[in-house]
Enzyme design. Structure first.
Site, short mmCIF file in Angstrom:
data_model
loop_
_atom_site.label_atom_id
_atom_site.label_comp_id
_atom_site.label_asym_id
_atom_site.label_seq_id
_atom_site.Cartn_x
_atom_site.Cartn_y
_atom_site.Cartn_z
N ASP A 141 0.86 -1.20 0.00
CA ASP A 141 0.00 0.00 0.00
C ASP A 141 0.89 1.25 0.00
OD1 ASP A 141 -2.58 -1.41 0.27
OD2 ASP A 141 -1.70 -2.07 2.16
N THR A 214 0.10 -9.09 -11.84
CA THR A 214 -1.13 -9.31 -11.05
C THR A 214 -2.23 -8.35 -11.50
OG1 THR A 214 -0.54 -7.72 -9.33
CG2 THR A 214 0.21 -9.98 -9.01
N LYS A 215 -3.44 -8.65 -11.03
CA LYS A 215 -4.60 -7.79 -11.30
C LYS A 215 -4.28 -6.36 -10.85
CE LYS A 215 -8.02 -8.28 -8.44
NZ LYS A 215 -8.92 -9.00 -7.57
C1 LIG Z 1 -1.96 -3.15 -2.83
S1 LIG Z 1 -2.15 -4.77 -2.29
C2 LIG Z 1 -1.04 -5.70 -3.35
C3 LIG Z 1 -1.37 -7.16 -3.37
C4 LIG Z 1 -0.42 -8.06 -4.16
N1 LIG Z 1 0.93 -8.03 -3.63
C5 LIG Z 1 -0.41 -7.75 -5.63
O1 LIG Z 1 0.65 -7.36 -6.16
O2 LIG Z 1 -1.44 -7.91 -6.28
C6 LIG Z 1 -1.24 -4.73 -0.75
C7 LIG Z 1 -1.61 -5.87 0.18
O3 LIG Z 1 -0.75 -5.87 1.30
C8 LIG Z 1 -1.49 -6.26 2.45
N2 LIG Z 1 -0.74 -5.79 3.63
C9 LIG Z 1 -0.48 -4.50 3.96
N3 LIG Z 1 0.27 -4.44 5.07
C10 LIG Z 1 0.51 -5.74 5.46
C11 LIG Z 1 1.21 -6.33 6.54
N4 LIG Z 1 1.86 -5.57 7.44
N5 LIG Z 1 1.23 -7.66 6.63
C12 LIG Z 1 0.57 -8.44 5.72
N6 LIG Z 1 -0.11 -7.93 4.66
C13 LIG Z 1 -0.15 -6.60 4.54
C14 LIG Z 1 -2.84 -5.64 2.23
O4 LIG Z 1 -3.86 -6.31 2.96
C15 LIG Z 1 -3.03 -5.79 0.72
O5 LIG Z 1 -3.72 -6.98 0.39
#
Ligand SMILES: C[S@@+](CC[C@H](N)C(=O)[O-])C[C@H]1O[C@@H](n2cnc3c(N)ncnc32)[C@H](O)[C@@H]1O
Length: 236
Positions: A141, A214-215
């Site tokens: 994020d 990825t999506k």
């Molecule tokens: C923007 S999405 C990207 C998802 C994936 N990596 C992709 O490329 O499609 C970021 C993800 O990181 C997860 N996330 C954020 N902080 C995290 C943390 N400290 N531990 C585990 N997951 C986390 C969020 O829930 C979210 O699903």
């Protein structure tokens, strides 16, 4: 202390997290996967203490951690391509975890274990030092507003933590499509004396074909946001 002051001081003591807990709406298939597949592929870090990988996977093998794997597209693709490697995924978002479980089952993979946990807590409490061959952090994020920059997962304490948890020569692979976050991450990684940029100082790595599109990344591409990859290895 009055109750309202106690609440305020409690809020202040809570760690700043890189995510906001949101349950989202899981589909029926994702809910079903959480019920039937979680007992097979999931583990509860709070119940485990320091992880015993032989017990968790039934074998010892190089270990890769993917932080925030979303729907598990990249995690499952690479686990299928690298059967000799053990993969741990840490994600907090339940529908994503359900989606990932379905993918694992479809590909009949035995080298992935998932947890629903803050990856920072997992690293601090459950992953022994020098246990990891690689950490993958794809599209974390970006927290674009300045007042939220403190929530970005990449910061000085993150680089110190991962330097401890990676083996010497182990890698951190970071990717983002948010240009200001790419610059931020470059500054933070370059400032860490135990990380060495594998592409040369202050250089981005060309997008590896092996990293699944990825999506999430496709959506960024539609918006004209170019992805940047940074890969560092740990040095003594
Ligand atoms: C923007 S999405 C990207 C998802 C994936 N990596 C992709 O490329 O499609 C970021 C993800 O990181 C997860 N996330 C954020 N902080 C995290 C943390 N400290 N531990 C585990 N997951 C986390 C969020 O829930 C979210 O699903």
């Amino acid at each position: 202390m009055p109750e309202s002051e106690q609440v305020k001081s409690e809020i202040k003591r809570r760690p700043v997290r890189s995510f906001v807990r949101r349950e989202g709406r899981a589909t029926a298939a994702q809910k079903q996967a959480m019920q039937t597949l979680w007992p097979v592929y999931g583990f509860e870090p709070a119940a485990c203490g320091e992880l015993d990988f032989q017990a968790l996977f039934g074998r010892d093998a190089p270990l890769i951690l993917e932080i925030g794997y979303g729907d598990g597209e990249a995690l499952v693709d690479t686990a299928a391509l690298e059967p000799g490697v053990n993969f741990i995924g840490a994600e907090v978002y339940t529908p994503g975890i359900g989606h990932c479980l379905i993918r694992i089952e479809q590909q009949v993979l035995s080298n992935i274990r998932l947890c629903q946990a803050d990856a920072i807590e997992l690293l601090n409490k459950n992953i022994p030092d020098a246990a990891l061959s690689e950490i993958r952090l794809f599209f974390p994020d970006p927290w674009p507003k300045k007042k939220h920059h403190k929530r970005r997962i990449v910061n000085d304490s993150f680089t110190q933590l991962i330097s401890r948890k990676l083996k010497i020569g182990g890698r951190i692979h970071f990717a983002t499509d948010w240009a200001p976050y790419a610059e931020w991450a470059m500054d933070v990684f370059e400032a860490c004396p135990t990380l060495e940029n594998m592409a040369g100082a202050r250089q981005y790595t060309p997008r590896p074909d092996s990293r699944t599109l990825t999506k999430f990344e496709r959506r960024g591409q539609r918006l004209g946001q170019a992805s940047q990859d940074l890969i560092y290895r740990t040095i003594p």
